[in-house]
Design an enzyme around this catalytic site. Sequence first.
Site, short mmCIF file in Angstrom:
data_model
loop_
_atom_site.label_atom_id
_atom_site.label_comp_id
_atom_site.label_asym_id
_atom_site.label_seq_id
_atom_site.Cartn_x
_atom_site.Cartn_y
_atom_site.Cartn_z
CD GLU A 54 -40.93 -7.82 -13.24
OE1 GLU A 54 -40.81 -6.85 -14.03
OE2 GLU A 54 -41.99 -8.42 -13.06
CB SER A 88 -42.26 -9.96 -9.90
OG SER A 88 -43.31 -10.41 -9.09
CE LYS A 106 -48.30 -10.40 -15.31
NZ LYS A 106 -48.67 -9.51 -14.18
P1 PGA Z 1 -46.22 -9.48 -10.77
O1 PGA Z 1 -45.87 -8.17 -11.59
O2 PGA Z 1 -45.67 -10.65 -11.49
O3 PGA Z 1 -45.57 -9.21 -9.45
O4 PGA Z 1 -47.72 -9.54 -10.68
C1 PGA Z 1 -45.70 -8.13 -12.96
C2 PGA Z 1 -46.64 -7.12 -13.57
O5 PGA Z 1 -47.37 -6.41 -12.86
O6 PGA Z 1 -46.68 -7.02 -14.78
ZN ZN Z 2 -48.35 -5.31 -14.62
#
Ligand code: PGA
Ligand code: ZN
Length: 404
Positions: free
Chosen positions: A200, A359, A329
């Site tokens: 990230e 990520s 998300k």
């Molecule tokens: P991920 O992590 O996109 O790998 O799930 C981001 C988060 O946990 O906020």
């Molecule tokens: Zn998270």
Amino acid sequence: MSRIASVDLDPIYDSRGRLTVEATIVLDSGARGRAGAPSGASTGAHEVVAFPAGGVPDALVAFRGRLAPALNGVEVSDFMAVDRILHEVDGTPNFARIGGNPATAVSVASALALGEETHRPLWKVLARPGIDGSRFPGIVGNCLNGGRHAIGGPDIQEFIAYAEEPRPADSIRAAVRVHELLGAELHRRYPKAALGRGDEGGWVAAIGNVEALELLSEACAKARDELHLSVHPGLDLAASEFFTDGRYRYKEQTLDAEGQETFVARLVDRYGLKYVEDPFDQEAFESFAHLTRAVGDRTLIVGDDLYCTNVDRLRRGIDHRSTNAVLIKVNQIGTLTDTLAAVDLAGANALATVTSHRSGEVPEGWLAHVAVGTGARGLKCGVLGGERVAKLNELLRLGRATQP
Ligand code: PGA
Ligand code: ZN
């Protein structure tokens, strides 16, 4: 109102170099929308599946065979009509047949096409009641990466600068400065060590959790003194990733649930944390509630893997008073309609929302519109890397449109 003249789904790469998909929708008026879907690494157990069992190739087969014929000719007077078709064609509770990523790409592309058709930016297409585009989210900026987003870093996944200013330009400036100061301090302390960048865009260093947090909180304090802006340390522990057999297993220590509650509460007070995401396993609704009761008056306690943007899980969290905030998300749940249902449920129960990247990201800015349109308290999109900066820059543009 126009109908869908063509809809395509194509493979593209995400920021980790893995395949994902983008959808392109053209309406018979000529208006079009295109959107790519991101992918997580520390995915929650209750997320929709990103792709059917055979991955992107299977998703393309399912798209051509089932989805495209069902979407062609559909009237797009609101994107919810498209989302309903995505569910009907898939027929499973977790998008196992068509995939949550193709669903996300199609859902966002249709909302973008509708926006172009009606001369509205995406945030306006999504705007919840009372949102006029004049309020902006703070920045939840990942400055140092660990866990599954880094090789050789701390167990805690994300060391965050949480900047909360009314103007996006100020929030972004503060978060970027913390990232810069943290890198400089790591280099000063370990002049011979190689410094890396994680998935990230945060730094990666072979240091422990507590040292990383100390450096982060010092960098935040320096940035506050220098810029006179509100920026404070935060964490995404992504604790499900190191929770096995009932214990939280760090490199330095192993804690039971109660020990973890005490440990995190102490970190909140010692380092002045204002943002704490997933401090417990994704099933630990009660532990979350204990922590929220203890420190929820002075920090956001945010559920990510706990809720997976899913209204049923969010309702459980509301019943338990587990958190005071929820991470949002889109591809955890697969459509904008389902995303907005989670946002509305959170709003009705006085929970803050934080709109989040994944990520593995695509270099697109539509996430900033989701944050503004839903009145999010924060936009979590990292600080560095083209795929992160694309979202920050889009937020800057939205800020310029309504603020001097
Ligand atoms: P991920 O992590 O996109 O790998 O799930 C981001 C988060 O946990 O906020
Ligand atoms: Zn998270």
